[in-house]
Design a protein around this motif. Structure first.
Motif, PDB file in Angstrom:
ATOM      1  N   TYR A   1       0.923  -1.311  -0.010  1.00  0.00           N
ATOM      2  CA  TYR A   1       0.048  -0.107   0.079  1.00  0.00           C
ATOM      3  C   TYR A   1       0.809   1.135   0.127  1.00  0.00           C
ATOM      4  CZ  TYR A   1      -4.357  -2.629   0.377  1.00  0.00           C
ATOM      5  OH  TYR A   1      -5.472  -3.528   0.097  1.00  0.00           O
ATOM      6  N   GLU A   2       1.967   1.043   0.724  1.00  0.00           N
ATOM      7  CA  GLU A   2       2.772   2.348   0.473  1.00  0.00           C
ATOM      8  C   GLU A   2       3.328   2.640  -0.774  1.00  0.00           C
ATOM      9  OE1 GLU A   2       4.940   2.193   4.992  1.00  0.00           O
ATOM     10  OE2 GLU A   2       5.965   1.108   3.144  1.00  0.00           O
ATOM     11  N   THR A   3       3.664   1.428  -1.468  1.00  0.00           N
ATOM     12  CA  THR A   3       4.159   1.678  -2.984  1.00  0.00           C
ATOM     13  C   THR A   3       2.804   2.400  -3.803  1.00  0.00           C
ATOM     14  OG1 THR A   3       5.632   0.062  -2.710  1.00  0.00           O
ATOM     15  CG2 THR A   3       4.754   0.538  -4.984  1.00  0.00           C
ATOM     16  N   TYR A   4       1.671   1.741  -3.759  1.00  0.00           N
ATOM     17  CA  TYR A   4       0.602   2.179  -4.371  1.00  0.00           C
ATOM     18  C   TYR A   4       0.127   3.684  -4.160  1.00  0.00           C
ATOM     19  CZ  TYR A   4      -0.965  -2.794  -5.228  1.00  0.00           C
ATOM     20  OH  TYR A   4      -0.756  -3.982  -5.895  1.00  0.00           O
ATOM     21  N   ILE A   5       0.240   3.976  -3.035  1.00  0.00           N
ATOM     22  CA  ILE A   5      -0.062   5.499  -2.544  1.00  0.00           C
ATOM     23  C   ILE A   5       0.958   6.319  -3.178  1.00  0.00           C
ATOM     24  CG2 ILE A   5      -0.017   7.032  -0.703  1.00  0.00           C
ATOM     25  CD1 ILE A   5      -1.098   4.895   1.057  1.00  0.00           C
ATOM     26  N   HIS A   6       2.174   6.071  -2.938  1.00  0.00           N
ATOM     27  CA  HIS A   6       3.262   6.967  -3.469  1.00  0.00           C
ATOM     28  C   HIS A   6       2.855   7.071  -5.125  1.00  0.00           C
ATOM     29  CE1 HIS A   6       7.180   8.743  -4.536  1.00  0.00           C
ATOM     30  NE2 HIS A   6       7.372   7.666  -5.383  1.00  0.00           N
ATOM     31  N   LEU A   7       2.822   6.012  -5.883  1.00  0.00           N
ATOM     32  CA  LEU A   7       2.663   6.158  -7.453  1.00  0.00           C
ATOM     33  C   LEU A   7       1.480   6.729  -7.845  1.00  0.00           C
ATOM     34  CD1 LEU A   7       4.078   2.680  -8.292  1.00  0.00           C
ATOM     35  CD2 LEU A   7       5.166   4.481  -8.453  1.00  0.00           C
ATOM     36  N   LEU A   8       0.420   6.402  -6.987  1.00  0.00           N
ATOM     37  CA  LEU A   8      -0.829   6.945  -7.558  1.00  0.00           C
ATOM     38  C   LEU A   8      -0.954   8.353  -6.981  1.00  0.00           C
ATOM     39  CD1 LEU A   8      -3.592   6.493  -8.675  1.00  0.00           C
ATOM     40  CD2 LEU A   8      -4.616   5.548  -6.778  1.00  0.00           C
ATOM     41  N   ALA A   9      -0.149   8.870  -6.052  1.00  0.00           N
ATOM     42  CA  ALA A   9      -0.314  10.249  -5.793  1.00  0.00           C
ATOM     43  C   ALA A   9       0.500  11.010  -6.855  1.00  0.00           C
ATOM     44  CB  ALA A   9       0.414  10.602  -4.353  1.00  0.00           C
ATOM     45  N   VAL A  10       1.569  10.601  -7.079  1.00  0.00           N
ATOM     46  CA  VAL A  10       2.345  11.282  -8.337  1.00  0.00           C
ATOM     47  C   VAL A  10       1.596  11.314  -9.556  1.00  0.00           C
ATOM     48  CG1 VAL A  10       4.462  10.950  -9.759  1.00  0.00           C
ATOM     49  CG2 VAL A  10       4.563  10.455  -7.286  1.00  0.00           C
ATOM     50  N   LYS A  11       0.851  10.215  -9.901  1.00  0.00           N
ATOM     51  CA  LYS A  11       0.145  10.097 -10.989  1.00  0.00           C
ATOM     52  C   LYS A  11      -0.859  10.953 -11.302  1.00  0.00           C
ATOM     53  CE  LYS A  11      -3.095   8.707 -14.203  1.00  0.00           C
ATOM     54  NZ  LYS A  11      -4.605   9.175 -14.230  1.00  0.00           N
ATOM     55  N   ILE A  12      -1.468  11.385  -9.978  1.00  0.00           N
ATOM     56  CA  ILE A  12      -2.850  12.191  -9.943  1.00  0.00           C
ATOM     57  C   ILE A  12      -2.100  13.862  -9.963  1.00  0.00           C
ATOM     58  CG2 ILE A  12      -4.510  13.372  -8.356  1.00  0.00           C
ATOM     59  CD1 ILE A  12      -4.859  10.394  -7.179  1.00  0.00           C
ATOM     60  N   LYS A  13      -1.129  14.070  -9.270  1.00  0.00           N
ATOM     61  CA  LYS A  13      -0.243  15.181  -9.342  1.00  0.00           C
ATOM     62  C   LYS A  13       0.060  15.518 -10.855  1.00  0.00           C
ATOM     63  CE  LYS A  13       2.953  18.023  -6.675  1.00  0.00           C
ATOM     64  NZ  LYS A  13       3.875  18.127  -5.504  1.00  0.00           N
ATOM     65  N   VAL A  14       0.560  14.696 -11.554  1.00  0.00           N
ATOM     66  CA  VAL A  14       1.233  14.954 -12.823  1.00  0.00           C
ATOM     67  C   VAL A  14      -0.162  15.440 -13.843  1.00  0.00           C
ATOM     68  CG1 VAL A  14       1.834  13.848 -15.001  1.00  0.00           C
ATOM     69  CG2 VAL A  14       3.031  13.510 -12.807  1.00  0.00           C
ATOM     70  N   GLY A  15      -1.496  14.632 -13.458  1.00  0.00           N
ATOM     71  CA  GLY A  15      -2.340  15.111 -14.213  1.00  0.00           C
ATOM     72  C   GLY A  15      -2.809  14.525 -15.449  1.00  0.00           C
TER      73      GLY A  15
END
Length: 345
Positions: free
Chosen positions: A280-294
């Motif tokens: 879940y730490e890995t998922y959160i990190h990658l998904l947060a970056v993906k959302i920030k990139v837009g």
């Protein structure tokens, strides 16, 4: 299960009392001698499932096949072959552990080369080079691996070969994959984890048993219905829950070196909670970056991660950058098209 296990599973379930053992033995033997049949004919079930797929995807517009998990017809999962392809290339596979983490027998652990295709939430391992218009063979389907709720990491504890990644699936199978280069290995890790983070549906509660035995939650293979912001919050909630459970579990350690069934259950639960925390730490990190990139463009996401992580080659851009729409509508700003093949992939 054995007759003794069957009886133990029903302890104190007769209004707080035990059922008569002779009655349970008779019931066990009757089921063992004459197995319970499916309520619906298997051929009829498969036909009805096909009709549901046709209704959902539209006849003549999408190719559909099925990936079988053993002989249970209810685990016959439809898979649209026109789903988005996120990565493809040559990988050499070694099966390290079977379902539930049981060590794969020595005769089935050899390295085999495949042409790997990450399409939707399925990693197909094909004998022949990937072509978008080519139907999958029965052998290709048997080798397919679902990546929902999976975690890909560097196989840092494996030193016999270089550029090896480890993939642990939702049912605790473990595979080792050797990539042609370090950059390709790290790109596979990133893309598998990002697809799993975006599309894995929230877990169901764990199975309930009268026995004091640790049970992992059920992890559905269907695609989540949550938007990405909701998916991120779901992962964050799950991480908080798992972290609290792990801390509580470690507050009541079993005596070191103790080999009782209780000690084994305790070790299994700690291993599970530690793995889930990392996942879940890995998922959160990658998904947060993906959302920030837009953007759904994998090249832009990898560039952003490269900026955040420095010179880690896993985050450098690759030549094939399909979008993360998985066929659910148009992706704004993405340069990629479905099932296109980059020149150096």
């Amino acid at each position: 299960m054995s007759c003794q296990q069957f009886i133990a599973n029903l302890d104190q379930l007769n209004d707080g009392q035990d059922f008569a053992k002779d009655l349970l033995k008779t019931l066990y033997n009757s089921i063992k001698n004459e197995k319970l049949e499916w309520a619906i004919d298997e051929d009829e079930l498969r036909k009805s499932l096909s009709e549901l797929v046709d209704d959902k995807f539209g006849t003549g517009t999408k190719k559909v096949t099925r990936i079988l998990d053993g002989g249970n017809p209810f685990l016959d999962v439809p898979q649209a072959l026109s789903a988005t392809t996120y990565k493809h290339g040559v990988l050499t596979r070694k099966t390290h552990a079977d379902m539930d983490g049981k060590r794969t027998p020595r005769g089935r652990r050899g390295w085999k080369k495949f042409y790997a295709v990450l399409k939707g939430t399925i990693l197909y391992l094909q004998k022949d080079e990937y072509r978008p218009d080519k139907a999958l063979s029965e052998g290709d389907l048997k080798n397919a691996i679902r990546v929902h709720h999976a975690l890909a990491t560097r196989a840092s504890d494996y030193s016999k070969k270089s550029n090896v990644l480890k993939l642990k699936t939702a049912d605790w199978r473990v595979f080792l994959f050797q990539a042609p280069s370090k950059e390709e290995m790290l790109s596979w890790i990133l893309r598998i984890n990002l697809v799993a983070a975006i599309f894995s549906a929230p877990a169901f509660p764990a199975a309930v048993s009268s026995m004091k035995k640790f049970c992992r939650p059920l992890l559905p293979s269907c695609t989540t219905r949550l938007c990405q912001e909701e998916q991120l919050r779901s992962h964050e909630n799950k991480l908080r829950q798992v972290t609290a459970e792990l801390a509580e579990h470690r507050c009541h350690p079993v005596e070191r070196g103790h080999k009782s069934k209780e000690a084994e259950e305790s070790r299994l639960k700690e291993h599970y909670l530690t793995f889930e925390k990392s996942r879940y730490e890995t998922y959160i990190h990658l998904l947060a970056v993906k959302i920030k990139v837009g953007s759904d463009d994998l090249e832009r996401i990898e560039n952003r991660l490269a900026t955040l992580e420095g010179d880690d080659p896993s985050l450098r851009k690759t030549h094939s950058s399909p979008a993360l729409s998985q066929g659910h509508g148009t992706v704004t700003g993405s340069k990629a098209k479905k099932d296109t093949i980059g020149p150096d992939t």
